[in-house]
Design a protein around this motif. Structure first.
Motif, PDB file in Angstrom:
ATOM      1  N   GLY A 118       2.390   8.093   3.690  1.00 44.18           N
ATOM      2  CA  GLY A 118       1.837   8.702   4.903  1.00 44.18           C
ATOM      3  C   GLY A 118       2.860   8.702   6.036  1.00 44.18           C
ATOM      4  O   GLY A 118       3.014   9.690   6.759  1.00 44.18           O
ATOM      5  N   HIS A 152       6.723  10.123  -7.061  1.00 43.88           N
ATOM      6  CA  HIS A 152       6.026  11.077  -6.189  1.00 43.88           C
ATOM      7  C   HIS A 152       7.010  11.986  -5.450  1.00 43.88           C
ATOM      8  O   HIS A 152       6.694  13.125  -5.147  1.00 43.88           O
ATOM      9  CB  HIS A 152       5.177  10.343  -5.149  1.00 43.88           C
ATOM     10  CG  HIS A 152       3.937   9.729  -5.716  1.00 43.88           C
ATOM     11  ND1 HIS A 152       2.950  10.477  -6.316  1.00 43.88           N
ATOM     12  CD2 HIS A 152       3.509   8.451  -5.765  1.00 43.88           C
ATOM     13  CE1 HIS A 152       1.977   9.669  -6.707  1.00 43.88           C
ATOM     14  NE2 HIS A 152       2.298   8.440  -6.401  1.00 43.88           N
ATOM     15  N   ASP A 167       0.858  -1.177   0.000  1.00 41.24           N
ATOM     16  CA  ASP A 167       0.000   0.000   0.000  1.00 41.24           C
ATOM     17  C   ASP A 167       0.903   1.238   0.000  1.00 41.24           C
ATOM     18  O   ASP A 167       1.480   1.602   1.034  1.00 41.24           O
ATOM     19  CB  ASP A 167      -0.894  -0.034   1.250  1.00 41.24           C
ATOM     20  CG  ASP A 167      -1.870   1.126   1.285  1.00 41.24           C
ATOM     21  OD1 ASP A 167      -1.611   2.146   0.631  1.00 41.24           O
ATOM     22  OD2 ASP A 167      -2.897   1.008   1.981  1.00 41.24           O
ATOM     23  N   SER A 224       0.236   4.348  -0.213  1.00 41.94           N
ATOM     24  CA  SER A 224      -0.145   5.518   0.593  1.00 41.94           C
ATOM     25  C   SER A 224       0.274   5.374   2.055  1.00 41.94           C
ATOM     26  O   SER A 224       0.564   6.370   2.701  1.00 41.94           O
ATOM     27  CB  SER A 224      -1.625   5.857   0.497  1.00 41.94           C
ATOM     28  OG  SER A 224      -2.335   4.839  -0.077  1.00 41.94           O
TER      29      SER A 224
END
Ligand code: PEP
Ligand code: MN
Length: 375
Positions: free
Chosen positions: A150, A193, A144, A146
């Protein structure tokens, strides 16, 4: 989407002893002798920049060795004093952070089982507020992106700018050659990113064995990762944790000796011209691929309208099987891997289905936007 991270370049806070940057040391600090002796052998190689060791170990089942605990901090200080190697450990609670900082540990890392939990990451981040210490964040156990992002945002948000990510692979429902699937795309996506974020590869936890370490390390370097974290133990056969994947310091040197270092940028003008020429060939082919995709989709639209007019279902399983059976051998003949060919076909097929669904539903009430299933 570019992430808004404030990051200091890796070279400004950790000077690699030699290329590539290597952080090595035992999975767990077991005894003072084991840790100090391993550290000496690693330092003697001249190839290791920092010493890693777990002193608080997250274990799947209770009752297994859960790390030697705070006493290990003293052993790490001694190892550092005697070898000059900066030290790195995993922290999973605010208390770990406080103790590690008090003991002068140089680099902290957040483990894969902590990255999955925003409460834990926030607790660690809060304990780091106002402290200038390098922190590395391992990817979460599950794939995952994110959660990984995070956790990096939370640590960075606490003012930690000496920040890096560690790619240690992801748990996967199927048994494969790896203990944790590399899923390189995840690390590549993270890089897209956050282009300034250094990524360190951890072949040890990806492989779960010694045999594939060199292969994974090479691939990581070829993907322009900034360093390697490799578990090394003076005698892996008797290691208390992760015995199968640890290597002796001399085996570590063998692995490093076999790596090929490549540069991200081409220097000489000739090479640059050659690369530019090859890239322009690729661009031309990509133009054609897109043009053909557009033509393909126009035909799909016609098929959609035809099916709608004649009350035929969108999906016909036989047709999909026919496409696969015909295309995969063709792809093989063209030296395309069957996995790639199948993925590409699935992607085109699901886009066709999406388009045809749109056509079927035209004129009806609002439809939810759906994602491509195979994307
Ligand atoms: C470790 O580095 O020893 C460790 C426990 O790693 P991970 O968090 O990647 O499982
Ligand atoms: Mn380990």
């Amino acid at each position: 989407m570019k992430l808004d991270l404030n990051i200091q370049p890796l070279e400004s806070w950790i000077k690699a002893k030699s290329e590539p940057l290597v952080i090595a040391g035992p999975c767990s600090a077991e005894t003072e002798e084991q840790l100090v002796a391993t550290a000496h052998l690693l330092a003697k190689t001249g190839r290791v920049t920092a010493l890693r060791a777990g002193i608080w170990k997250p274990r799947t089942r209770p009752g297994e060795f859960e790390g030697i605990g705070s006493i290990g901090l003293k052993w790490l200080s001694r190892a550092k004093e005697e070898t000059g190697l900066p030290t790195a450990i995993e922290v999973a609670t605010a208390k770990h952070v406080e103790e590690a900082l008090k003991a002068g540990v140089d680099i902290l890392w957040v483990g894969a089982r902590s990255t999955v939990n925003p409460f834990t990451v926030q607790e660690i981040a809060d304990a780091l507020r106002g402290v200038d210490v390098p922190v590395m964040v391992k990817n979460p156990v599950n794939p995952d992106l994110s959660l990984w992002i995070g956790a990096l945002e939370r640590i960075n948000g606490a003012g930690i700018t000496k920040l890096a990510a560690i790619h240690r692979g992801f748990s996967y429902h199927e048994k494969t050659a790896f203990r944790n699937e590399p899923m390189w795309d995840m690390a590549i996506n993270l890089k897209t990113h956050a282009p300034t974020l250094p990524i360190i590869n951890d072949p040890s936890h990806i492989c779960g064995n010694r045999e594939l370490l060199g292969y994974v390390a090479q691939k990581a370097l070829d993907l322009d990762m900034q360093g390697l974290m490799i578990e090394s133990h003076i005698d892996p056969s008797v290691a208390w944790t992760d015995a199968k994947q640890q290597v002796t310091p001399s085996a570590l040197v063998d692995i490093l000796d076999r790596l090929t270092l490549r540069k991200p940028e081409v220097k000489g003008a000739d090479l640059k011209d050659k690369l530019a020429e090859l890239r322009s060939q690729i661009d031309k082919i990509d133009d054609i691929v897109f043009q053909k995709m557009g033509e393909r989709m126009q035909i799909v639209e016609k098929i959609g309208n035809y099916k709608k007019e004649n009350g035929i279902t969108i999906l016909q399983v036989n047709r999909w099987e026919e496409i696969l059976n015909r295309r995969i051998p063709y792809a093989k003949a063209l030296k395309l891997s069957p996995e790639f060919a199948e993925k590409l076909l699935e992607l085109m097929h699901s886009e066709s289905i999406r388009k045809q669904t749109e056509i079927m539903n035209q004129g009806q009430s609002e439809q939810p936007q759906e994602k491509l299933t195979h994307a």
